[in-house]
Design an enzyme around this catalytic site. Structure first.
Site, PDB file in Angstrom:
ATOM      1  N   GLU A 116      14.806  35.014 -42.992  1.00  0.00           N
ATOM      2  CA  GLU A 116      14.391  35.922 -43.856  1.00  0.00           C
ATOM      3  C   GLU A 116      12.452  35.130 -44.112  1.00  0.00           C
ATOM      4  O   GLU A 116      11.985  34.348 -44.690  1.00  0.00           O
ATOM      5  CB  GLU A 116      14.864  35.822 -45.442  1.00  0.00           C
ATOM      6  CG  GLU A 116      14.397  36.566 -46.358  1.00  0.00           C
ATOM      7  CD  GLU A 116      13.749  36.297 -47.624  1.00  0.00           C
ATOM      8  OE1 GLU A 116      13.800  36.460 -48.393  1.00  0.00           O
ATOM      9  OE2 GLU A 116      13.850  34.548 -47.612  1.00  0.00           O
ATOM     10  N   ASP A 152      16.673  30.982 -46.168  1.00  0.00           N
ATOM     11  CA  ASP A 152      15.373  31.292 -47.132  1.00  0.00           C
ATOM     12  C   ASP A 152      14.236  31.454 -46.804  1.00  0.00           C
ATOM     13  O   ASP A 152      14.119  30.226 -46.224  1.00  0.00           O
ATOM     14  CB  ASP A 152      15.947  30.462 -48.386  1.00  0.00           C
ATOM     15  CG  ASP A 152      15.706  31.511 -49.211  1.00  0.00           C
ATOM     16  OD1 ASP A 152      15.996  32.750 -50.030  1.00  0.00           O
ATOM     17  OD2 ASP A 152      15.121  31.010 -50.510  1.00  0.00           O
TER      18      ASP A 152
HETATM   19  C1  NOJ Z   1      14.727  34.854 -51.088  1.00  0.00           C
HETATM   20  C2  NOJ Z   1      15.802  35.096 -51.491  1.00  0.00           C
HETATM   21  O1  NOJ Z   1      16.941  35.837 -50.963  1.00  0.00           O
HETATM   22  C3  NOJ Z   1      15.683  35.300 -53.500  1.00  0.00           C
HETATM   23  O2  NOJ Z   1      16.925  35.607 -53.672  1.00  0.00           O
HETATM   24  C4  NOJ Z   1      14.771  34.216 -53.187  1.00  0.00           C
HETATM   25  O3  NOJ Z   1      15.258  34.392 -55.352  1.00  0.00           O
HETATM   26  C5  NOJ Z   1      13.685  33.172 -53.072  1.00  0.00           C
HETATM   27  N1  NOJ Z   1      14.323  33.764 -51.603  1.00  0.00           N
HETATM   28  C6  NOJ Z   1      13.848  31.610 -53.195  1.00  0.00           C
HETATM   29  O4  NOJ Z   1      14.886  30.991 -52.674  1.00  0.00           O
END
Ligand code: NOJ
Length: 572
Positions: A310, A249
């Protein structure tokens, strides 16, 4: 009926053109011509290089205990569905104990399971059962921030400024005469300032801590070796339990400029508008050292364990830096999800990704939807047009070299639920934007499994977000075995992708071919697969020498590819 395609094709054109239905033979997906099967001599490639990974947003996939919230028991019960769909792996969004300020991305304990979702034994059983079903398991790891209920953050609040407990997070004195102003002008991704002031033990207004997301998600300080070591240990905890990989993440956000400079009103907070490569908190050079360390942890385990970033970065070349040989294995290609329904835009995104990734020896990871993005049926225009385009985009995506990530429900053609009542919204974006942005709940509505019944078979009771009344018609039950359904299209395409030597693990060479118009993309994979995608408004003739393996919708009566449709052809 006049047709240019042989009747042996998986999809035989009909003389009736319909908006959504197509005459796919569902059985073809499991009865693939043996001549198509890859030879045994194909060199082994790690499973993740070309895997199709199915994203489970745990709260909304399947509810095993009837409390209206999806859980591990629900996923376990649906593993046969995922196996039969034909995906290679499942990525499960955070299942850790969490106050759910951000749907589980506020983790209170990285080594346990949120009671709403089950227990550690359920996770162990899920991993074992998935493996037995031939599915890999990828779990989410959230290293940029914890929950404010995490033991470390509670200890930090209970400790004095300058203490080792505070040094795991980013606490700073405020500016202004009495420290009443935040340390920088940084804004939270969810709206409002990225700093919150704490009250010290003696009751006085104290330091501020950084939260790039919600205030309930304090950012870790990754310059602290204790944080580095803790996450190595967390990775090992889950690797020891048998997970095959991690989705990281906010992989681009861990390192902050220690000087904490202001961004300034003239520059947007988002990276796209940033002139250089030294944004104070996004995509800084220091993150790469962190992932080199993670790679060593993963490489110490047998079984091709992997990690996917991500990382919302500015350009494909910046993304490629995350997948250099000694760093992460994959990074989501978000340029692809930001691409409008236009041939040149898709071609540009594909070329840009593939050219830079080749330079580091990595593959692209294509993605059309996830739990943070408006579902692509809706992005592409909604209704029957959006669905036609979504199905065509799936044929395009799954024919490209590299891997792909599917988001739960896209195989059903689910659309964004744009009219959720305000009183059910849970996304922190809704709250933090002062109720001006509805946020991401519209793509998180629980899946419909049955035509009727409570929550369309999502669980025994209700569902934490209400489902549209027509979702019974899009349910798994309604589409299972139904010729032309989106579910059967996905099953067929995934089976062909596995079987065709040019695609998937077969990894055939990719080359653009001239098409009949600028609105049409045509490319070849390997020796014998040609893919044609019609982004234009009028039907186009298909190449003369080609047997239709699968089409995203009915061809015209004349055997042409209609607007908003795609086809895989076998050319010899
Ligand atoms: C990316 C995640 O996919 C999202 O859902 C989240 O709100 C943010 N990162 C913060 O962790």
């Amino acid at each position: 009926m006049t047709t240019t395609t042989p009747q042996t094709s998986a999809y035989a054109p009909t003389d009736v053109e319909s908006d959504v239905e197509c005459d796919l033979d569902a059985d073809v997906g499991v009865d693939v011509d043996p001549q198509l099967v890859a030879p045994d001599s194909a060199p082994p490639r790690p499973w993740w290089r070309d895997a199709v990974v199915y994203q489970v947003y745990i709260r909304s996939f399947a509810d095993g205990d009837g409390d209206g919230i999806g859980d591990l028991a629900g996923i376990r019960a649906r593993l046969p569905y995922l196996r039969d769909l034909g995906v290679d792996a499942v990525w499960i969004t955070p299942f850790y104990p969490s106050p759910m300020a951000d749907g589980g991305y506020d983790v209170a304990d990285y080594r346990a399971i949120e009671p709403l979702f089950g227990a550690l034994e359920d996770a162990d059983a899920l991993i074992a059962e998935a493996h037995a079903a031939g599915l890999r398991v990828v779990v989410d790891v959230v290293p940029n921030h914890s929950s404010d209920q995490h033991a470390w953050f509670r200890a930090a609040l209970a400790s004095a400024p300058g203490s080792p407990e505070r040094a795991r997070y980013i606490f700073r004195p405020g500016r202004g005469a009495t420290g009443e102003l935040p340390p920088t002008d940084w804004k939270s991704v969810f709206g409002g300032p990225a700093w919150r002031r704490v009250t010290e033990a003696d009751g006085s207004p104290g330091e501020w801590y950084l939260h790039l997301f919600a205030p309930e998600q304090p950012d870790f300080d990754w310059t602290n070796p204790e944080v580095v070591a803790e996450f190595h240990d967390i990775l090992r905890f889950w690797l020891d339990r048998g997970v095959d990989g991690f989705r990281i993440d906010v992989a681009h956000g861990l390192v902050k400029d220690p000087a904490l400079p202001d961004i300034g009103a003239e520059q947007e907070q988002v990276l796209d508008a940033w002139a250089g490569t030294d944004h104070p908190f996004w995509d800084r050079e220091g993150v790469h050292e962190i992932y080199r360390g993670w790679r060593k942890v993963l490489d110490a385990y047998a079984g091709d364990r992997m990690a996917v970033a991500e990382a919302w970065v500015k350009s494909p070349d910046r993304l490629a830096r995350y997948v250099r040989p000694d760093e992460l294995h994959q990074a989501f290609n978000f340029d692809f999800v930001e691409t409008d329904w236009e041939a040149s835009a898709f071609r540009g995104a594909i070329d840009a990704a593939m050219s830079v990734l080749a330079g580091v020896g990595a593959d692209a990871q294509w993605v059309l939807s996830n739990h943070d993005i408006v579902r692509h049926v809706t992005r592409f225009g909604g209704g029957s047009k959006g669905l036609r385009r979504a199905r065509a985009a799936t044929l395009l995506m799954l024919a490209l070299p590299g891997g792909a990530y599917l988001y739960q429900g896209e195989e059903l053609g689910l659309y964004e639920v744009e009219d959720l009542p305000e009183d059910v919204l849970q996304d922190p974006v809704w709250l933090r934007s002062g109720h001006t942005e509805k946020g991401r709940d519209g793509c998180r509505v629980p899946l419909p499994w049955t035509r009727g019944g409570p929550s369309f078979g999502f669980g025994g009771g209700g569902s934490w977000l209400p489902q549209p009344g027509d979702w019974g018609g899009l349910s798994v039950q309604a589409q299972d075995g139904t010729p032309g359904s989106t579910l059967e299209l996905y099953r067929l395409v995934l089976a062909l992708r596995r079987a065709l030597p040019a695609l998937g693990a077969g990894n055939g060479a990719f080359a653009w071919e001239p098409g009949p118009s600028p609105d049409v993309l045509t490319f070849r994979r390997g020796a014998d697969v040609v893919v044609v995608v019609n982004f234009g408004a009028v039907p186009v003739a298909l190449p003369a020498a080609g047997e239709v393996l699968v089409a995203s919708g009915p061809l015209t009566a004349a055997g042409e590819l209609p607007a908003d449709a795609a086809v895989w052809l076998r050319t010899n």
